[in-house]
Write a protein that holds these residues in place. Structure first.
Motif, PDB file in Angstrom:
ATOM      1  N   VAL A   1       0.928  -1.406   0.103  1.00  0.00           N
ATOM      2  CA  VAL A   1      -0.069  -0.033  -0.273  1.00  0.00           C
ATOM      3  C   VAL A   1       0.461   1.272  -0.355  1.00  0.00           C
ATOM      4  CG1 VAL A   1      -1.632   1.659   0.971  1.00  0.00           C
ATOM      5  CG2 VAL A   1      -2.060  -1.222   0.824  1.00  0.00           C
ATOM      6  N   ASP A   2       0.912   2.045  -1.182  1.00  0.00           N
ATOM      7  CA  ASP A   2       1.884   3.079  -1.139  1.00  0.00           C
ATOM      8  C   ASP A   2       0.966   4.559  -0.603  1.00  0.00           C
ATOM      9  OD1 ASP A   2       3.084   5.376  -2.458  1.00  0.00           O
ATOM     10  OD2 ASP A   2       3.342   4.464  -4.150  1.00  0.00           O
ATOM     11  N   GLU A   3       1.794   4.700   0.391  1.00  0.00           N
ATOM     12  CA  GLU A   3       1.159   6.197   1.599  1.00  0.00           C
ATOM     13  C   GLU A   3       0.671   7.172   0.775  1.00  0.00           C
ATOM     14  OE1 GLU A   3       0.839   5.798   6.277  1.00  0.00           O
ATOM     15  OE2 GLU A   3       2.939   5.103   5.195  1.00  0.00           O
TER      16      GLU A   3
ATOM     17  N   GLU B   1       1.302   7.615  -2.686  1.00  0.00           N
ATOM     18  CA  GLU B   1       0.501   7.539  -3.985  1.00  0.00           C
ATOM     19  C   GLU B   1      -0.941   7.635  -3.191  1.00  0.00           C
ATOM     20  OE1 GLU B   1      -0.403   8.268  -7.554  1.00  0.00           O
ATOM     21  OE2 GLU B   1       1.326   6.447  -7.251  1.00  0.00           O
ATOM     22  N   ALA B   2      -1.394   7.849  -2.059  1.00  0.00           N
ATOM     23  CA  ALA B   2      -2.965   7.376  -1.229  1.00  0.00           C
ATOM     24  C   ALA B   2      -2.743   9.757  -1.126  1.00  0.00           C
ATOM     25  CB  ALA B   2      -2.633   6.883   0.020  1.00  0.00           C
TER      26      ALA B   2
ATOM     27  N   MET C   1      -3.572   4.209   9.004  1.00  0.00           N
ATOM     28  CA  MET C   1      -3.386   4.307   8.109  1.00  0.00           C
ATOM     29  C   MET C   1      -3.821   5.671   7.264  1.00  0.00           C
ATOM     30  SD  MET C   1      -1.373   2.752   5.928  1.00  0.00           S
ATOM     31  CE  MET C   1      -2.207   3.156   4.374  1.00  0.00           C
TER      32      MET C   1
ATOM     33  N   SER D   1      -4.945   8.695   6.316  1.00  0.00           N
ATOM     34  CA  SER D   1      -4.901   9.867   5.590  1.00  0.00           C
ATOM     35  C   SER D   1      -5.566  11.193   5.673  1.00  0.00           C
ATOM     36  CB  SER D   1      -3.681   9.514   4.517  1.00  0.00           C
ATOM     37  OG  SER D   1      -4.754   8.509   3.276  1.00  0.00           O
TER      38      SER D   1
ATOM     39  N   ARG E   1      -4.750   3.734  -7.124  1.00  0.00           N
ATOM     40  CA  ARG E   1      -3.097   3.835  -6.955  1.00  0.00           C
ATOM     41  C   ARG E   1      -2.399   3.246  -5.718  1.00  0.00           C
ATOM     42  NH1 ARG E   1      -2.489   7.401 -11.337  1.00  0.00           N
ATOM     43  NH2 ARG E   1      -3.128   7.086 -13.698  1.00  0.00           N
ATOM     44  N   ARG E   2      -3.165   3.796  -4.625  1.00  0.00           N
ATOM     45  CA  ARG E   2      -2.367   3.514  -3.550  1.00  0.00           C
ATOM     46  C   ARG E   2      -1.661   2.203  -3.140  1.00  0.00           C
ATOM     47  NH1 ARG E   2      -7.647   5.270  -2.242  1.00  0.00           N
ATOM     48  NH2 ARG E   2      -8.545   3.463  -0.982  1.00  0.00           N
ATOM     49  N   VAL E   3      -2.760   1.228  -3.939  1.00  0.00           N
ATOM     50  CA  VAL E   3      -2.773  -0.383  -3.739  1.00  0.00           C
ATOM     51  C   VAL E   3      -2.702  -0.533  -5.247  1.00  0.00           C
ATOM     52  CG1 VAL E   3      -4.257  -2.437  -3.584  1.00  0.00           C
ATOM     53  CG2 VAL E   3      -4.083  -0.767  -1.688  1.00  0.00           C
TER      54      VAL E   3
END
Ligand code: SF4
Lengths: 73, 365
Positions: A53-55, A57-58, B1, B3, B248-250
């Protein structure tokens, strides 16, 4: 059935990782995500880590939408 | 997590709703392909947040729901054999086959065990060397690599009493079949986030290119779904067909190549039967020749009863998006989650179960 949950890798020995999901720790296999590192968030499905899981990118997605929302107001 | 703050979420949700209402100037029908999306949409009351022009319909994205009776009949037949232990995810247990279910067989003494991970089956096989352990390998691209990895782990552990009964299915060929049939008009697609985490963006490119249908890969939070609906409505208003990736985050564009490699090692594409849709070419996975000794159907002979479908159940039409659960005369009366007649009412991700549990919102008839 296809739901996966994010969890943090707290330990790793070979292809097994210890992950933490809302305070509970579990063992998961890294066979499908061999590059996963301690400290990363990963998606867990059926006992396997399946994706990172790319923070960053989030945050980027959020910023993009935030900008649009601000622009429209 | 987390955000996002609550304030940010509230503002974004208001923005999405406002834009959707502004852009949806004609009726559009969007299909959420994935059962997990169906549940998330109902839980968050997303349908009620959308203007009447935007209709959400559920598609064939619940792997338990699309598994045909014949597969269940085969699993039941195996469970009746001496010395067999069936391992399965819990949601398969109560799905009715032609004349029985795994739950009914378990009640009369069959050794059927619920596992959280296919890997758990290997411990069971190691502890029961005189028995044959058959894992019911059901699921889309998210789940299939976990079963494939388990076969590789069984090989590595030298286990000779572990088998899979494969009913894995692939999402893109099912979408192609639905769009080709043209039975239901689809203006846009919400694509399954966790399937996409494995396969990435490429396998969906044909949707826009060949069918002119915009599609969005999206996650499962209410804001993900609203954002995806917004992106679709925006594309439709602009007359564009394209693939967007909101998740995209996943979901990196290339998916998870390591998982795909494990999958490709053990499984090859095969024609597969879908409940309510029929056989779709190259839409399923069969164990490759090199791993045939792990394939229950190839390695263990079994006689299966003749498949019968349940009279009156309209799961097939519900799965194709052409009927709503309320169109089924059995819905909520003869068929409830406690006493399900069809698979769409059994699985928590089934459309009938979601309608029953959360109410149909303003689509109630
Ligand atoms: S309500 Fe029950 S019988 Fe009717 S379509 Fe849904 S699952 Fe099948």
């Amino acid at each position: 059935m296809c739901l996966a949950v994010p969890a943090k890798i707290v330990d790793r020995i070979d292809m097994m990782a210890t992950v933490e999901v809302s305070g509970v720790t579990r063992q998961v296999s890294l066979m499908l995500l061999p590059g996963a590192k301690v400290g990363e968030y990963v998606l867990i499905h059926a006992g396997f880590a399946i994706q990172t899981v790319d923070e960053e990118e989030a945050k980027r997605t959020l910023e993009l939408f935030e900008e649009m929302a601000a622009h429209e107001e | 997590m987390k955000s996002r703050t609550r304030e940010e979420e509230r503002r974004l949700a208001a923005f999405f709703r406002g834009e959707i209402a502004r852009l949806a100037t004609r009726p559009v029908r969007l299909m959420e392909v994935c059962g997990t999306h169906t549940v998330a949409i109902f839980k968050a009351g997303i349908r009620q947040l959308l203007p009447p022009e935007v209709e959400l319909v559920s598609g064939p994205g619940c792997p338990v729901c699309v598994t045909p009776n014949e597969y269940l009949d085969t699993a039941v037949a195996y469970s009746r054999q001496q010395g067999v232990i069936i391992t399965t995810f819990g949601d398969m247990l109560r799905v009715p086959g032609s004349s029985s279910s795994l739950a009914a067989e378990q009640a009369t003494g069959a050794d059927i065990r619920i596992v959280y991970s296919p890997l758990d089956s290997l411990a069971i096989a190691a502890a029961n060397p005189a028995k044959k352990v058959i894992f019911l390998a059901v699921g889309f691209e998210t789940t299939a690599p976990t079963a494939a990895a388990t076969v590789l782990a069984a090989e590595q552990a030298g286990l000779t009493n572990f088998y899979v009964l494969s009913a894995h299915k692939l999402v893109p060929p099912a979408l192609r079949a639905l769009l080709t049939a043209g039975e239901v008009q689809v203006d846009g697609l919400l694509l399954p986030g966790h399937v996409s985490a494995i396969i990435g963006e490429e396998p969906y490119r044909f949707l826009a290119r060949e069918y002119g249908v915009p599609a969005v890969i999206t996650g499962f939070e209410p804001l993900d779904i609203l954002g995806a609906v917004y992106l679709l409505v925006k594309r439709i208003a602009a007359g564009e067909a394209a693939l967007d990736n909101e998740y995209r985050r996943v979901v990196p564009p290339a998916g998870n190549p390591a998982a795909v490699a494990v999958l490709d090692k053990v499984y090859g594409e095969a024609d597969a039967a879908w409940r309510g849709i029929g056989v779709i070419p190259a839409s399923g996975l069969a164990v490759k020749a090199a791993y045939r000794r792990f394939d229950a159907l190839a390695a263990l002979p079994v006689t299966v009863e003749e498949t019968k479908d349940h009279p009156g159940c309209r799961c097939g039409e519900v799965l194709r998006g052409v009927a709503r659960p309320a169109d089924c005369p059995l819905f909520g009366a003869a068929c409830t989650p406690e006493r399900p007649v069809g698979s769409c009412m059994v699985s928590v991700e089934g459309t009938c179960a979601a309608w029953y549990k959360y109410g149909a919102g303003r689509w109630q008839v």
